[in-house]
Design a protein around this motif. Structure first.
Motif, PDB file in Angstrom:
ATOM      1  N   GLU A   1       0.825  -1.205   0.000  1.00  0.00           N
ATOM      2  CA  GLU A   1       0.000   0.000   0.000  1.00  0.00           C
ATOM      3  C   GLU A   1       0.860   1.255   0.000  1.00  0.00           C
ATOM      4  O   GLU A   1       0.545   2.250  -0.676  1.00  0.00           O
ATOM      5  CB  GLU A   1      -0.939  -0.020   1.206  1.00  0.00           C
ATOM      6  N   ALA A   2       1.971   1.216   0.723  1.00  0.00           N
ATOM      7  CA  ALA A   2       2.895   2.357   0.723  1.00  0.00           C
ATOM      8  C   ALA A   2       3.545   2.525  -0.643  1.00  0.00           C
ATOM      9  O   ALA A   2       3.718   3.645  -1.131  1.00  0.00           O
ATOM     10  CB  ALA A   2       3.961   2.163   1.800  1.00  0.00           C
ATOM     11  N   ALA A   3       3.898   1.404  -1.279  1.00  0.00           N
ATOM     12  CA  ALA A   3       4.491   1.474  -2.616  1.00  0.00           C
ATOM     13  C   ALA A   3       3.491   2.023  -3.623  1.00  0.00           C
ATOM     14  O   ALA A   3       3.853   2.792  -4.530  1.00  0.00           O
ATOM     15  CB  ALA A   3       4.962   0.083  -3.039  1.00  0.00           C
ATOM     16  N   PHE A   4       2.226   1.642  -3.487  1.00  0.00           N
ATOM     17  CA  PHE A   4       1.193   2.107  -4.412  1.00  0.00           C
ATOM     18  C   PHE A   4       1.085   3.630  -4.391  1.00  0.00           C
ATOM     19  O   PHE A   4       0.833   4.260  -5.433  1.00  0.00           O
ATOM     20  CB  PHE A   4      -0.150   1.471  -4.048  1.00  0.00           C
ATOM     21  N   GLU A   5       1.304   4.231  -3.235  1.00  0.00           N
ATOM     22  CA  GLU A   5       1.199   5.683  -3.112  1.00  0.00           C
ATOM     23  C   GLU A   5       2.244   6.413  -3.951  1.00  0.00           C
ATOM     24  O   GLU A   5       2.089   7.603  -4.246  1.00  0.00           O
ATOM     25  CB  GLU A   5       1.349   6.097  -1.648  1.00  0.00           C
ATOM     26  N   THR A   6       3.304   5.726  -4.348  1.00  0.00           N
ATOM     27  CA  THR A   6       4.375   6.360  -5.127  1.00  0.00           C
ATOM     28  C   THR A   6       4.116   6.316  -6.622  1.00  0.00           C
ATOM     29  O   THR A   6       4.877   6.907  -7.395  1.00  0.00           O
ATOM     30  CB  THR A   6       5.733   5.690  -4.835  1.00  0.00           C
ATOM     31  N   LEU A   7       3.078   5.614  -7.053  1.00  0.00           N
ATOM     32  CA  LEU A   7       2.827   5.446  -8.479  1.00  0.00           C
ATOM     33  C   LEU A   7       2.234   6.712  -9.097  1.00  0.00           C
ATOM     34  O   LEU A   7       1.485   7.448  -8.456  1.00  0.00           O
ATOM     35  CB  LEU A   7       1.869   4.280  -8.723  1.00  0.00           C
ATOM     36  N   ALA A   8       2.564   6.919 -10.368  1.00  0.00           N
ATOM     37  CA  ALA A   8       1.999   8.023 -11.132  1.00  0.00           C
ATOM     38  C   ALA A   8       1.394   7.467 -12.411  1.00  0.00           C
ATOM     39  O   ALA A   8       1.952   6.540 -13.017  1.00  0.00           O
ATOM     40  CB  ALA A   8       3.077   9.053 -11.465  1.00  0.00           C
ATOM     41  N   PRO A   9       0.260   8.002 -12.853  1.00  0.00           N
ATOM     42  CA  PRO A   9      -0.346   7.506 -14.099  1.00  0.00           C
ATOM     43  C   PRO A   9       0.602   7.610 -15.282  1.00  0.00           C
ATOM     44  O   PRO A   9       1.451   8.502 -15.343  1.00  0.00           O
ATOM     45  CB  PRO A   9      -1.560   8.431 -14.279  1.00  0.00           C
ATOM     46  N   HIS A  10       0.467   6.653 -16.178  1.00  0.00           N
ATOM     47  CA  HIS A  10       1.188   6.613 -17.454  1.00  0.00           C
ATOM     48  C   HIS A  10       2.674   6.292 -17.313  1.00  0.00           C
ATOM     49  O   HIS A  10       3.435   6.463 -18.274  1.00  0.00           O
ATOM     50  CB  HIS A  10       1.016   7.934 -18.226  1.00  0.00           C
ATOM     51  N   CYS A  11       3.097   5.808 -16.162  1.00  0.00           N
ATOM     52  CA  CYS A  11       4.498   5.420 -16.022  1.00  0.00           C
ATOM     53  C   CYS A  11       4.657   3.932 -16.348  1.00  0.00           C
ATOM     54  O   CYS A  11       3.686   3.188 -16.445  1.00  0.00           O
ATOM     55  CB  CYS A  11       5.032   5.729 -14.630  1.00  0.00           C
ATOM     56  N   SER A  12       5.893   3.530 -16.544  1.00  0.00           N
ATOM     57  CA  SER A  12       6.197   2.119 -16.809  1.00  0.00           C
ATOM     58  C   SER A  12       6.801   1.495 -15.561  1.00  0.00           C
ATOM     59  O   SER A  12       7.723   2.050 -14.967  1.00  0.00           O
ATOM     60  CB  SER A  12       7.162   1.975 -17.990  1.00  0.00           C
ATOM     61  N   LEU A  13       6.265   0.344 -15.172  1.00  0.00           N
ATOM     62  CA  LEU A  13       6.706  -0.342 -13.964  1.00  0.00           C
ATOM     63  C   LEU A  13       7.238  -1.714 -14.303  1.00  0.00           C
ATOM     64  O   LEU A  13       6.772  -2.356 -15.248  1.00  0.00           O
ATOM     65  CB  LEU A  13       5.538  -0.548 -12.988  1.00  0.00           C
ATOM     66  N   PHE A  14       8.168  -2.179 -13.491  1.00  0.00           N
ATOM     67  CA  PHE A  14       8.531  -3.598 -13.514  1.00  0.00           C
ATOM     68  C   PHE A  14       8.256  -4.166 -12.131  1.00  0.00           C
ATOM     69  O   PHE A  14       8.779  -3.661 -11.133  1.00  0.00           O
ATOM     70  CB  PHE A  14       9.992  -3.833 -13.884  1.00  0.00           C
ATOM     71  N   LEU A  15       7.421  -5.181 -12.077  1.00  0.00           N
ATOM     72  CA  LEU A  15       7.142  -5.894 -10.839  1.00  0.00           C
ATOM     73  C   LEU A  15       7.817  -7.248 -10.903  1.00  0.00           C
ATOM     74  O   LEU A  15       7.533  -8.047 -11.800  1.00  0.00           O
ATOM     75  CB  LEU A  15       5.630  -6.084 -10.650  1.00  0.00           C
ATOM     76  N   ASP A  16       8.697  -7.527  -9.968  1.00  0.00           N
ATOM     77  CA  ASP A  16       9.411  -8.795  -9.999  1.00  0.00           C
ATOM     78  C   ASP A  16       8.488  -9.912  -9.503  1.00  0.00           C
ATOM     79  O   ASP A  16       7.297  -9.707  -9.259  1.00  0.00           O
ATOM     80  CB  ASP A  16      10.710  -8.711  -9.201  1.00  0.00           C
ATOM     81  N   ALA A  17       9.052 -11.099  -9.343  1.00  0.00           N
ATOM     82  CA  ALA A  17       8.247 -12.277  -9.004  1.00  0.00           C
ATOM     83  C   ALA A  17       8.092 -12.489  -7.507  1.00  0.00           C
ATOM     84  O   ALA A  17       7.670 -13.565  -7.084  1.00  0.00           O
ATOM     85  CB  ALA A  17       8.858 -13.523  -9.649  1.00  0.00           C
ATOM     86  N   GLY A  18       8.392 -11.497  -6.703  1.00  0.00           N
ATOM     87  CA  GLY A  18       8.237 -11.634  -5.263  1.00  0.00           C
ATOM     88  C   GLY A  18       6.791 -11.547  -4.832  1.00  0.00           C
ATOM     89  O   GLY A  18       5.940 -10.960  -5.513  1.00  0.00           O
ATOM     90  N   THR A  19       6.488 -12.106  -3.673  1.00  0.00           N
ATOM     91  CA  THR A  19       5.115 -12.120  -3.191  1.00  0.00           C
ATOM     92  C   THR A  19       4.660 -10.750  -2.681  1.00  0.00           C
ATOM     93  O   THR A  19       3.459 -10.473  -2.664  1.00  0.00           O
ATOM     94  CB  THR A  19       4.941 -13.172  -2.082  1.00  0.00           C
ATOM     95  N   THR A  20       5.584  -9.876  -2.290  1.00  0.00           N
ATOM     96  CA  THR A  20       5.182  -8.528  -1.898  1.00  0.00           C
ATOM     97  C   THR A  20       4.848  -7.694  -3.130  1.00  0.00           C
ATOM     98  O   THR A  20       3.901  -6.892  -3.108  1.00  0.00           O
ATOM     99  CB  THR A  20       6.282  -7.846  -1.067  1.00  0.00           C
ATOM    100  N   ALA A  21       5.581  -7.888  -4.212  1.00  0.00           N
ATOM    101  CA  ALA A  21       5.229  -7.226  -5.470  1.00  0.00           C
ATOM    102  C   ALA A  21       3.858  -7.686  -5.954  1.00  0.00           C
ATOM    103  O   ALA A  21       3.107  -6.914  -6.559  1.00  0.00           O
ATOM    104  CB  ALA A  21       6.288  -7.511  -6.528  1.00  0.00           C
TER     105      ALA A  21
END
Length: 265
Positions: A84-104
């Motif tokens: 939830e804390a990580a989600f707060e850092t997101l901005a629309p239209h950006c590119s993300l990489f989410l690794d294979a971890g369970t927290t991601a």
């Protein structure tokens, strides 16, 4: 049940569940708690398991990862708070990489619940499944060899593809953060790919709950550095917080709601 069969059965129980109490193991194998305690001593001496208070868990050094769906439940409340804390850092239209971890994966669930226009890249099939039908989100799964233990794509093909990509933000998990202040993984191919990920993003955020600190696995991913943001939970010891601050990696600490279920320890 003969002792050899019983030891094998106990290993399988811990492989499937991650950890179990002596009473649960005793009931599953049809033995007395006293017999199970002796068996656990034998298995710990062989490096297969680690005894805990009132039970046991699969040993990190055994080279066996707990099945993805069970690992997902470990420290679940902390992982959700971190996501939830990580989600707060997101901005629309950006590119993300989410690794294979369970927290991601928990971050992917936050995105699904509160969607915004994003380009999401991942090497995790479970993460891709969670986001594949969400409006406004373009999902790209990098190819490679399927690593079933982590539902992830790894190997030279995945590494070569990363060389052709650049991400606004990488969200990376970790199997362990060792005393040498480096990130470690249980799998060689996963470690190589994670190392490559860290070279292909503008922002780099490590999503890791407190239980991962002070542990060491086999394969080193990379050393912590000031450009790597760390989000962790309030279970992290003060000594670790200070050590991270000393190298310019002061972590962002999130509170885990009191009374929240932590899942398996």
């Amino acid at each position: 049940m003969m002792k050899r069969d019983r030891l094998s059965a106990i290993r399988q129980i811990l492989y499937s569940s991650g950890s179990s109490s002596i009473e649960e193991i005793a009931e599953a194998v049809g033995a007395s708690p006293a017999t199970v305690r002796r068996d656990l001593v034998t298995l710990e001496s062989a490096g297969a398991i680690t005894r805990t208070r009132g039970g046991a868990r699969i040993a990190d050094s055994a080279g066996i990862e707990v099945a993805f769906q069970h690992r997902e439940q470990q420290n679940l409340a902390a992982k959700r708070a971190i996501a939830e804390a990580a989600f707060e850092t997101l901005a629309p239209h950006c590119s993300l990489f989410l690794d294979a971890g369970t927290t991601a994966l928990q971050l992917a669930r936050c995105i699904r619940l509160n969607p915004m226009p994003l380009s999401v890249f991942t090497n995790c099939l479970v993460t891709a499944q969670h986001l594949m039908d969400v409006a406004g989100i373009k999902v790209t799964v990098i190819g490679g060899v399927l690593r079933t233990e982590n539902a992830s794509m790894v190997g030279s093909l995945a590494e070569e593809l990363l060389d052709r990509l650049w991400f606004d933000h990488l969200f990376l998990g970790a199997g362990a953060i060792a005393e040498d202040l480096s990130i470690y993984s249980l799998d060689e191919a996963e470690a190589r790919l994670n190392e490559k990920m860290l070279t292909r993003a503008t922002l780099k955020t490590l999503l890791v709950d407190h239980s991962k600190f002070g542990r060491r696995l086999t394969y080193r991913v990379a050393a912590l550095a000031p450009e790597i943001e760390i989000i962790t939970d309030d279970g992290l010891e003060a000594s670790w917080r200070q050590r991270l601050a000393d190298i310019g990696c002061a972590p962002r600490i999130v509170a885990v709601p009191k009374g929240a279920s932590e899942g398996l320890e």
